[in-house]
Scaffold this motif. Structure first.
Motif, mmCIF file in Angstrom:
data_model
loop_
_atom_site.group_PDB
_atom_site.id
_atom_site.type_symbol
_atom_site.label_atom_id
_atom_site.label_comp_id
_atom_site.label_asym_id
_atom_site.label_seq_id
_atom_site.Cartn_x
_atom_site.Cartn_y
_atom_site.Cartn_z
ATOM 1 N N ALA A 78 0.246 -0.795 -0.180
ATOM 2 C CA ALA A 78 -0.411 0.114 -0.315
ATOM 3 C C ALA A 78 0.512 1.350 -0.038
ATOM 4 C CB ALA A 78 -1.116 -0.048 1.175
ATOM 5 N N ASP A 79 2.050 1.020 0.951
ATOM 6 C CA ASP A 79 2.593 2.369 0.839
ATOM 7 C C ASP A 79 3.539 2.939 -1.144
ATOM 8 O OD1 ASP A 79 4.704 0.124 1.536
ATOM 9 O OD2 ASP A 79 5.592 1.270 1.798
ATOM 10 N N LYS A 80 3.298 1.530 -1.454
ATOM 11 C CA LYS A 80 3.430 2.441 -2.865
ATOM 12 C C LYS A 80 2.872 2.639 -3.937
ATOM 13 C CE LYS A 80 8.227 1.132 -1.175
ATOM 14 N NZ LYS A 80 8.636 1.878 0.166
ATOM 15 N N VAL A 81 2.074 1.702 -4.081
ATOM 16 C CA VAL A 81 1.264 1.838 -5.249
ATOM 17 C C VAL A 81 0.091 2.864 -4.844
ATOM 18 C CG1 VAL A 81 0.946 -0.879 -5.808
ATOM 19 C CG2 VAL A 81 -0.855 0.128 -3.999
ATOM 20 N N TYR A 82 -0.166 3.569 -3.346
ATOM 21 C CA TYR A 82 -0.861 4.957 -3.621
ATOM 22 C C TYR A 82 0.057 5.635 -4.002
ATOM 23 C CZ TYR A 82 -4.998 3.177 -2.078
ATOM 24 O OH TYR A 82 -6.671 1.993 -1.578
ATOM 25 N N LEU A 83 1.524 5.548 -4.272
ATOM 26 C CA LEU A 83 2.386 7.176 -4.982
ATOM 27 C C LEU A 83 1.987 6.380 -6.014
ATOM 28 C CD1 LEU A 83 4.944 6.763 -2.344
ATOM 29 C CD2 LEU A 83 3.235 8.141 -2.439
ATOM 30 N N CYS A 84 1.248 6.265 -7.288
ATOM 31 C CA CYS A 84 1.627 6.317 -8.354
ATOM 32 C C CYS A 84 0.603 7.364 -8.791
ATOM 33 C CB CYS A 84 1.116 4.796 -9.170
ATOM 34 S SG CYS A 84 1.272 5.260 -10.799
ATOM 35 N N THR A 85 0.697 8.401 -9.678
ATOM 36 C CA THR A 85 0.252 8.907 -10.368
ATOM 37 C C THR A 85 -1.171 8.775 -11.272
ATOM 38 O OG1 THR A 85 1.362 10.384 -12.141
ATOM 39 C CG2 THR A 85 1.467 10.843 -9.452
ATOM 40 N N GLY A 86 -0.431 7.454 -12.291
ATOM 41 C CA GLY A 86 -1.830 7.039 -12.876
ATOM 42 C C GLY A 86 -1.420 7.543 -14.091
ATOM 43 N N PRO A 101 -0.975 0.728 -15.614
ATOM 44 C CA PRO A 101 -1.669 1.767 -14.662
ATOM 45 C C PRO A 101 -3.648 1.062 -13.962
ATOM 46 C CG PRO A 101 -0.495 2.966 -16.735
ATOM 47 C CD PRO A 101 -0.598 1.243 -16.269
ATOM 48 N N GLU A 102 -3.637 -0.018 -14.907
ATOM 49 C CA GLU A 102 -4.096 -0.711 -14.345
ATOM 50 C C GLU A 102 -4.033 -1.833 -13.607
ATOM 51 O OE1 GLU A 102 -7.897 0.080 -15.258
ATOM 52 O OE2 GLU A 102 -7.741 0.774 -17.020
ATOM 53 N N VAL A 103 -3.182 -2.613 -13.745
ATOM 54 C CA VAL A 103 -2.519 -3.179 -12.886
ATOM 55 C C VAL A 103 -2.873 -2.896 -11.217
ATOM 56 C CG1 VAL A 103 -0.860 -4.574 -11.164
ATOM 57 C CG2 VAL A 103 -1.205 -5.365 -14.160
ATOM 58 N N VAL A 104 -2.248 -1.300 -11.227
ATOM 59 C CA VAL A 104 -2.351 -0.561 -10.321
ATOM 60 C C VAL A 104 -4.034 -0.275 -9.311
ATOM 61 C CG1 VAL A 104 -1.945 2.029 -9.456
ATOM 62 C CG2 VAL A 104 0.037 0.619 -10.363
ATOM 63 N N ASN A 105 -4.557 0.471 -10.035
ATOM 64 C CA ASN A 105 -6.107 -0.058 -10.287
ATOM 65 C C ASN A 105 -6.225 -1.077 -9.581
ATOM 66 O OD1 ASN A 105 -6.047 2.645 -11.139
ATOM 67 N ND2 ASN A 105 -7.102 2.210 -13.327
ATOM 68 N N LEU A 106 -6.112 -2.311 -10.103
ATOM 69 C CA LEU A 106 -6.523 -3.525 -9.424
ATOM 70 C C LEU A 106 -5.822 -4.147 -7.727
ATOM 71 C CD1 LEU A 106 -6.151 -6.457 -12.584
ATOM 72 C CD2 LEU A 106 -7.909 -4.791 -11.658
ATOM 73 N N VAL A 107 -4.528 -3.908 -8.017
ATOM 74 C CA VAL A 107 -4.381 -3.805 -6.590
ATOM 75 C C VAL A 107 -4.725 -2.722 -5.728
ATOM 76 C CG1 VAL A 107 -1.732 -3.540 -5.182
ATOM 77 C CG2 VAL A 107 -1.607 -4.432 -7.850
ATOM 78 N N ARG A 108 -4.620 -1.451 -5.700
ATOM 79 C CA ARG A 108 -5.499 -0.979 -5.017
ATOM 80 C C ARG A 108 -6.855 -0.830 -4.752
ATOM 81 N NH1 ARG A 108 -4.439 5.522 -7.551
ATOM 82 N NH2 ARG A 108 -1.349 5.218 -6.659
ATOM 83 N N ALA A 109 -7.998 -2.031 -5.680
ATOM 84 C CA ALA A 109 -9.799 -2.054 -5.693
ATOM 85 C C ALA A 109 -9.059 -3.135 -4.039
ATOM 86 C CB ALA A 109 -9.122 -2.841 -6.234
ATOM 87 N N ARG A 110 -7.960 -4.405 -4.592
ATOM 88 C CA ARG A 110 -7.712 -5.280 -3.090
ATOM 89 C C ARG A 110 -7.414 -4.486 -1.637
ATOM 90 N NH1 ARG A 110 -9.285 -6.391 -8.213
ATOM 91 N NH2 ARG A 110 -10.431 -7.780 -8.655
ATOM 92 N N ILE A 111 -6.317 -3.689 -2.147
ATOM 93 C CA ILE A 111 -5.677 -3.139 -0.719
ATOM 94 C C ILE A 111 -7.445 -2.628 -0.306
ATOM 95 C CG2 ILE A 111 -4.695 -1.336 0.487
ATOM 96 C CD1 ILE A 111 -2.532 -1.884 -1.242
ATOM 97 N N MET A 218 -8.713 5.060 -6.364
ATOM 98 C CA MET A 218 -8.498 5.064 -5.058
ATOM 99 C C MET A 218 -8.493 3.700 -4.366
ATOM 100 S SD MET A 218 -11.998 6.726 -2.511
ATOM 101 C CE MET A 218 -11.763 8.084 -3.599
ATOM 102 N N GLY A 219 -9.602 3.193 -5.402
ATOM 103 C CA GLY A 219 -9.842 1.247 -5.292
ATOM 104 C C GLY A 219 -10.755 1.722 -4.776
ATOM 105 N N ASP A 220 -11.329 1.818 -4.558
ATOM 106 C CA ASP A 220 -13.191 1.865 -4.324
ATOM 107 C C ASP A 220 -13.698 1.601 -6.122
ATOM 108 O OD1 ASP A 220 -15.842 1.687 -3.514
ATOM 109 O OD2 ASP A 220 -15.776 3.822 -2.397
ATOM 110 N N ASP A 221 -13.407 0.026 -5.845
ATOM 111 C CA ASP A 221 -14.330 -0.686 -7.053
ATOM 112 C C ASP A 221 -15.763 0.195 -7.366
ATOM 113 O OD1 ASP A 221 -13.523 -1.381 -9.771
ATOM 114 O OD2 ASP A 221 -14.128 -3.210 -8.964
#
Lengths: 411, 465
Positions: A78-86, A101-111, A218-221
């Motif tokens: 979490a401390d890394k993927v939330y720093l991506c500006t997409g 960029p979509e992988v980032v969204n997938l990971v964020r959604a699961r966190i 933000m991951g709120d899919d």
């Protein structure tokens, strides 16, 4: 045991194990990671790595190949993927088209789903606003104050006010996006002025609701999909044929969801609409001979959501429009297509990172010697304006649509 | 949305950018389209013309007198043209009379090198070297490799000149991409074996922290750091202690002296320490490759060309022996381009011009017929049958010599030897019959075939109008 039977067998424990299976429309994204050849070219080009280093932000490659392969312990990232500006630079430079960029969204959604406590606090504030108002920004408490703010902005810019039109069966829906709806109201008004000038049959939306991009980022899919379904209903009820927006983020998100959810309605950014549907001939007739403005040297900023999430041709359209305006000299900045740091909701929780990313843009903008920087996106405009101001630069900032509306002859 | 350039170049690496620039400099409307970066951006940044024959050292079995690697690119070109007529360098020579083809090709290569050096002079990838000799720069592993042109920050002409020269390999703490000690050991070993100077070699590690921490540092961070004014001062003073201690005359650093400022930084360190400093060649993706791509893009834009990034060619329509249009895709849009001529320079397996799986090898845009290294159709071959058992085999892998067969104008041809379309040319690593990783000829072939294909396209547009 078939795959389906196996899934039936384990699905009841998935929640306890903090696993969210991939949806059908996510599978292709997940598979794209398999093509990664580990070359690391993305690291060389990532603007966040450039701004804060690989020690603080591991870079796109590790998000794709390492972080994406660590379910159910996605939370450890979490401390890394939330720093991506997409910004999408990694996907663009990737020789294997890995959809990072979509992988980032997938990971964020699961966190977000399983360890919301690890989602940066600032994003929970945004989430609350979105779920309460269906908008990314808190609406004005006093509607009169909103009107006042709008009028002050319009007067300062010399843009006339046009009454909102809301009707069914129009050719075009003008969708301003949350930022232009609540904050940068001049962009919303400017677009209305431009559309009216060129006699476009357009309507606004009855009750503005978000496209879902901030929630997705933000991951709120769940909320994101709810918002896109809500918007789809409104768009269908209006019976329009095209959607035009002035926001870069909305352009890419609407293009994505209209395809994913079968809207069957083409999405345009305003610059695309002006060049493709209105035509450069009409534009130069309107703007090619305005003499009341002094000559101005401008430079442009390319919003990531237009160039890397939609198409780089959009900015060619923007330049064509500017070329058609009399007295405008265009100088290109060395960092015109470099992320301004305003994306990915990073500024909501790690402002220092967002502001470190924009430094490269500021240096390049100042170097051009331009009087003004234009961007066809209210978010980039706000991010660049705030940071230019803080750095003491004299370069002024306009949303591209405002710049055009200001120069249109009054009808 | 449609567009109608005179020349559409698919692919924007060395071959594509050179071809596009030739078209633009000749007053044509040139559009170079590429997805993101290219294999040129990965490369070491060294522009090899020819170092070995396609078989590598194996050729010595048949010609024991041949000196390998080739001492000069001219020797190499003569050998290639005599033994491998269908090598891309050989194709260039098909335009000349039989007995003049070798001199024709040498003149062509010489002209393209001068052209490139002139265009890149003063840029962040300014070049040294010429056709009269192969130079042997040192790599980050401490080995050497033959090349022809090198970025000027990466070469020292005096290193081997004097027996008393002392070389230090300088690394950076926390920079895992380069280990000064092992580079030194490997280099020292080869120096002792060949008896060449220098014999006195040391190593050191200096601490540079672009983001305040002396660990977990990548090459690109260091390069960006040294672009900031004044940041090289710290490196200079850190190096000084080691230079003084060992009495060094030369300092080798990994290629991170800057993206835009490398040359100025090199000059400053040299001036203050009184030694020669040069960058090593590193593994991909390297900073010099980044600099080369950046400088090439600027050359093309300065010539008046349009660069369209983020678009991938998907399909094309061919009518009456002419390519009518090409459809390209961006993340959320599609564009149809109807050019007068097309140069296909998308690269091979990394660039995406060719795709291979267990069912065969395919060309991705026009569905042209790729051929194997023996010029048979590669449409149904298993790629695994064209590789060696060992990944780093001294014999290389024949698979890398698969690609498109072309006519003397660099137009791809079909099984009957007829060109697919009269206005379709190709250049760069999508060509068959050369094995860049074995030959050390990658960017040299890209430069020369891009040069030739670009000129052919210009000629065709002019003749048509």
């Amino acid at each position: 045991m078939t795959e389906e039977e196996a899934f039936e067998f384990v699905k009841h424990t998935l929640k306890d194990e903090r696993i969210t299976p991939y949806r059908k429309d996510e599978i292709e994204i997940v598979h794209s990671v398999e093509d990664c050849i580990n070359c690391g070219l993305c690291i060389n080009h990532c603007p966040v790595v450039a701004a804060i280093g690989v020690d603080r932000f591991t870079g796109p490659r590790s998000i794709a190949v390492e972080l994406s392969r660590s379910p159910p312990e996605f939370w450890s990232t979490a401390d890394k993927v939330y720093l991506c500006t997409g910004c999408g630079t990694c996907r663009e430079v990737c020789p294997k088209n890995v959809n990072i960029p979509e992988v980032v969204n997938l990971v964020r959604a699961r966190i977000f789903k399983h360890r919301p406590d690890l989602v940066p606090k600032g994003l929970h504030v945004v989430r609350e606003i979105i779920t309460k108002y269906n908008l990314a920004f808190e609406p004005w408490e006093d509607p009169e104050e909103k009107v006042e703010s709008r009028d002050v902005r319009l007067e300062r810019l010399g843009i006339p006010y046009i009454e909102d039109i809301i009707k069914t069966g129009a050719e075009v829906l003008f969708y301003p996006g949350c930022q232009a709806e609540e904050l940068a109201q001049e962009v919303r008004e400017a677009a209305k002025v431009v559309l009216s000038y060129f006699d476009v049959d357009f309507t606004l939306i009855d009750e503005m609701s978000c496209c879902g991009l901030p929630s997705e980022l933000m991951g709120d899919d769940e909320t994101s999909r709810k918002l896109s379904a809500l918007l789809k209903g409104k768009v269908e009820a209006l019976g329009i044929k095209k959607v035009v927006t002035t926001c870069a983020g909305c352009t890419s998100m609407l293009s994505k969801i209209s395809q994913r959810d079968n809207w069957d309605i083409p999405i345009y950014h305003m610059v695309e609409y002006l060049v493709e549907e209105v035509g450069l001939v009409q534009i130069s007739e309107a703007l090619g001979s305005t003499s009341e403005f002094s000559d101005v040297t401008v430079t442009v900023h390319d919003p990531c959501h237009l160039i890397r999430h939609t198409s780089r041709r959009t900015m060619e359209d923007a330049i064509e429009i500017l070329k058609a305006i009399s007295g405008v000299k265009i100088v290109i900045s060395e960092a015109e297509d470099s992320c301004c740091g305003g994306g990915g909701l990073v500024a909501y929780h790690s402002k220092d990172v967002a502001n470190a990313v924009v430094q490269e843009n500021l240096v390049a903008i100042n170097k051009t010697g331009a009087d003004r920087i234009l961007a066809p996106c209210p978010l980039c405009t706000a991010q660049i304006e705030a940071n230019l101001f803080r750095s003491g630069s004299s370069v002024e900032v306009d949303d591209l649509m405002v710049f055009i509306a200001k120069r249109l002859p009054k009808k | 949305m449609n567009t109608t350039p005179d020349v559409l170049v698919i692919g924007g690496g060395m071959a594509g950018i050179v071809a596009g620039t030739i078209a633009a400099e000749n007053g044509l409307e040139a559009l170079v389209m590429r997805t993101g970066q290219s294999a040129t951006a990965y490369s070491s940044g060294a522009i090899d013309i020819i170092g070995y024959p396609p078989e590598g050292l194996a050729l010595k079995e048949y010609f024991p007198e041949i000196e390998l690697p080739f001492k000069t690119p001219i020797d190499g070109l003569r050998a290639i043209l005599s033994l491998y007529p269908f090598h891309p360098y050989g194709i260039i020579g098909l335009k000349a009379e039989d007995n003049e083809s070798i001199e024709y090709v040498i003149a062509h290569v010489s002209e393209s090198i001068s052209w490139l050096k002139e265009r890149l002079a003063g840029s962040c990838a300014a070049l040294v070297g010429d056709l009269d000799r192969n130079i042997f720069p040192i790599t980050a592993l401490g080995t050497t490799k033959p090349t022809c042109l090198l970025q000027e920050t990466m070469w020292s002409d005096t290193l081997k000149a004097h027996p008393d020269n002392v070389l230090i390999f300088a690394g950076f703490s926390g920079h895992s991409e380069f280990d000064a000690q092992s580079a030194m050991r490997a280099y020292l070993e080869s120096q002792l074996r060949t008896g060449e100077f220098p014999h006195k070699i040391g190593h050191c590690e200096v601490e540079i922290s672009p983001f305040g921490k002396p660990y977990n540092i990548s090459s690109i961070e260091l390069a960006r750091h040294f672009d900031h004014e004044g940041s090289v001062d710290h490196l200079t003073s850190a190096l000084k202690a080691h230079v003084d201690k060992l009495g060094a005359t030369h300092v080798a650093v990994p290629p991170v002296l800057g993206i835009e400022q490398a040359s100025q930084n090199q000059a400053q360190i040299q001036k203050e320490l009184g030694v020669e400093v040069f960058e090593l060649i590193s593994l991909p993706p390297s900073v010099p490759g980044f600099r080369l791509q950046r400088a090439m893009d600027r050359v093309f834009k300065k010539a008046g060309g349009t660069l369209l990034i983020g678009h991938q060619a998907k399909s094309a329509t061919i009518k009456n022996d002419m390519v009518e249009s090409v459809v390209a895709q961006s993340p959320r849009r599609e564009v149809t381009i109807s050019p007068k001529t097309i140069i296909l320079a998308p690269g091979k397996f990394i660039g995406g011009g060719l795709e291979a799986d267990e069912t065969g090898i395919r060309e991705t845009v026009f569905n042209l017929m790729p051929v194997t290294s023996s010029l048979y159709s590669a449409e149904d071959v298993r790629p695994a049958n064209h590789t060696n058992v060992y990944s780093l085999s001294p014999d290389g892998h024949a698979l890398f010599a698969a690609g498109l067969a072309v006519d003397m104008d660099f137009r791809p041809i079909d099984a009957d030897g007829i060109e697919h379309a009269r206005n379709l040319y190709c250049a760069g690593s999508i060509l068959a019959k050369y094995n860049y990783s074995m030959e050390k000829s990658g960017l040299g072939v890209a430069l020369n075939t891009g040069f030739a294909a670009g000129r052919n396209a210009v000629k065709m547009v002019r003749e048509a109008s």
